[in-house]
Design a protein around this motif. Structure first.
Motif, short mmCIF file in Angstrom:
data_model
loop_
_atom_site.label_atom_id
_atom_site.label_comp_id
_atom_site.label_asym_id
_atom_site.label_seq_id
_atom_site.Cartn_x
_atom_site.Cartn_y
_atom_site.Cartn_z
N UNK A 40 -28.87 58.45 -9.14
CA UNK A 40 -27.91 58.01 -8.12
C UNK A 40 -27.85 56.77 -7.30
N UNK A 41 -26.37 56.30 -7.48
CA UNK A 41 -26.11 55.27 -7.04
C UNK A 41 -24.84 54.89 -6.82
N UNK A 42 -24.62 54.26 -5.65
CA UNK A 42 -22.90 54.09 -5.19
C UNK A 42 -22.62 53.30 -5.67
N UNK A 43 -23.09 51.94 -6.15
CA UNK A 43 -22.47 51.04 -6.39
C UNK A 43 -22.16 50.95 -8.36
N UNK A 44 -20.85 50.88 -8.33
CA UNK A 44 -20.37 51.19 -10.14
C UNK A 44 -20.86 50.04 -10.73
N UNK A 46 -24.10 48.39 -11.08
CA UNK A 46 -25.21 48.85 -11.36
C UNK A 46 -25.20 50.43 -11.87
N UNK A 47 -24.78 50.98 -11.68
CA UNK A 47 -24.41 52.97 -12.56
C UNK A 47 -24.23 52.18 -13.54
N UNK A 48 -23.28 51.55 -13.21
CA UNK A 48 -22.71 51.24 -15.41
C UNK A 48 -23.94 50.51 -15.50
N UNK A 49 -24.62 49.80 -15.16
CA UNK A 49 -25.62 48.79 -16.37
C UNK A 49 -26.73 49.77 -16.07
N UNK A 50 -27.16 50.23 -15.26
CA UNK A 50 -27.93 51.73 -15.93
C UNK A 50 -28.25 52.38 -16.61
N UNK A 51 -26.60 52.85 -16.99
CA UNK A 51 -25.91 53.46 -18.07
C UNK A 51 -26.04 52.80 -18.83
N UNK A 52 -26.00 51.90 -19.60
CA UNK A 52 -25.69 51.34 -20.66
C UNK A 52 -27.36 50.80 -21.05
N UNK A 53 -27.86 50.93 -19.83
CA UNK A 53 -29.95 50.86 -20.29
C UNK A 53 -29.50 51.53 -20.88
N UNK A 63 -25.24 61.03 -13.34
CA UNK A 63 -24.68 59.99 -12.61
C UNK A 63 -24.29 61.06 -10.42
N UNK A 64 -24.90 60.70 -9.77
CA UNK A 64 -24.32 61.05 -8.62
C UNK A 64 -23.65 59.30 -7.65
N UNK A 65 -22.39 59.76 -6.68
CA UNK A 65 -22.53 58.58 -6.01
C UNK A 65 -22.58 58.79 -4.55
N UNK A 66 -23.44 59.81 -4.33
CA UNK A 66 -23.75 59.94 -2.87
C UNK A 66 -24.69 60.35 -2.52
#
Length: 159
Positions: A40-44, A46-53, A63-66
């Motif tokens: 759950x991260x609204x910053x695109x 950072x969210x993409x970085x977490x997903x990649x790792x 993922x959730x944006x809010x």
């Protein structure tokens, strides 16, 4: 003969029904074995970085944006771990925590935050947060290690 080297014969054989059922069961077992994580991260970025790792095939990640979307995901299919940003639109991280009573929660939560704020840390700890990831001070490797440790602990295989 039926063999992995001769897949055409394998799939056209009379044993196909049994074999396809076995394949389906194996796939279901693999998918069930994958721990489920909600990021759950609204910053695109950072969210993409977490997903990649994190997305190396060993986790099932949503993922959730809010905060509202986070709660919807949890209601539909509770995760094994929630990575929760504090500063999100619609409902913030603490608002999400308020709607997830500790006694009913079946998964650990890691707070994702930009600030090392002792008041927020204490509030989160009282609300059952298991760990904190301070974005500006920690590496992504540290987050991955945190996730692995918490999932092992949840599964009863860790410290």
């Amino acid at each position: 003969p039926i063999s992995p080297e001769n897949p055409t014969h394998f799939w056209s054989s009379p044993q196909r029904v049994i074999s396809s059922k076995c394949v389906r069961v194996l796939v279901e077992c693999v998918l069930m074995a994958q721990p489920k994580i909600i990021v759950a991260e609204d910053d695109t970025v950072l969210r993409d970085l977490y997903l990649r790792k994190l997305d190396r095939g060993q986790y099932s990640i949503r993922t959730a944006v809010n905060g509202r979307e986070t709660l919807d995901h949890i209601t539909a299919d509770p995760p094994d771990l929630l990575l929760l940003d504090l500063n999100m639109p619609v409902i913030d991280g603490f608002g999400v925590l308020e709607q997830l009573p500790i006694e009913k929660r079946t998964f650990p939560i890691v707070i994702l935050t930009n600030f090392e704020d002792q008041a927020n840390r204490e509030k989160g700890t009282k609300m059952g947060v298991k760990d904190y990831f301070v974005k500006k001070d920690m590496t992504i490797k540290a987050l991955v290690e945190m996730v692995e440790r918490l999932l092992l602990t949840k599964a009863g295989r860790g410290a």
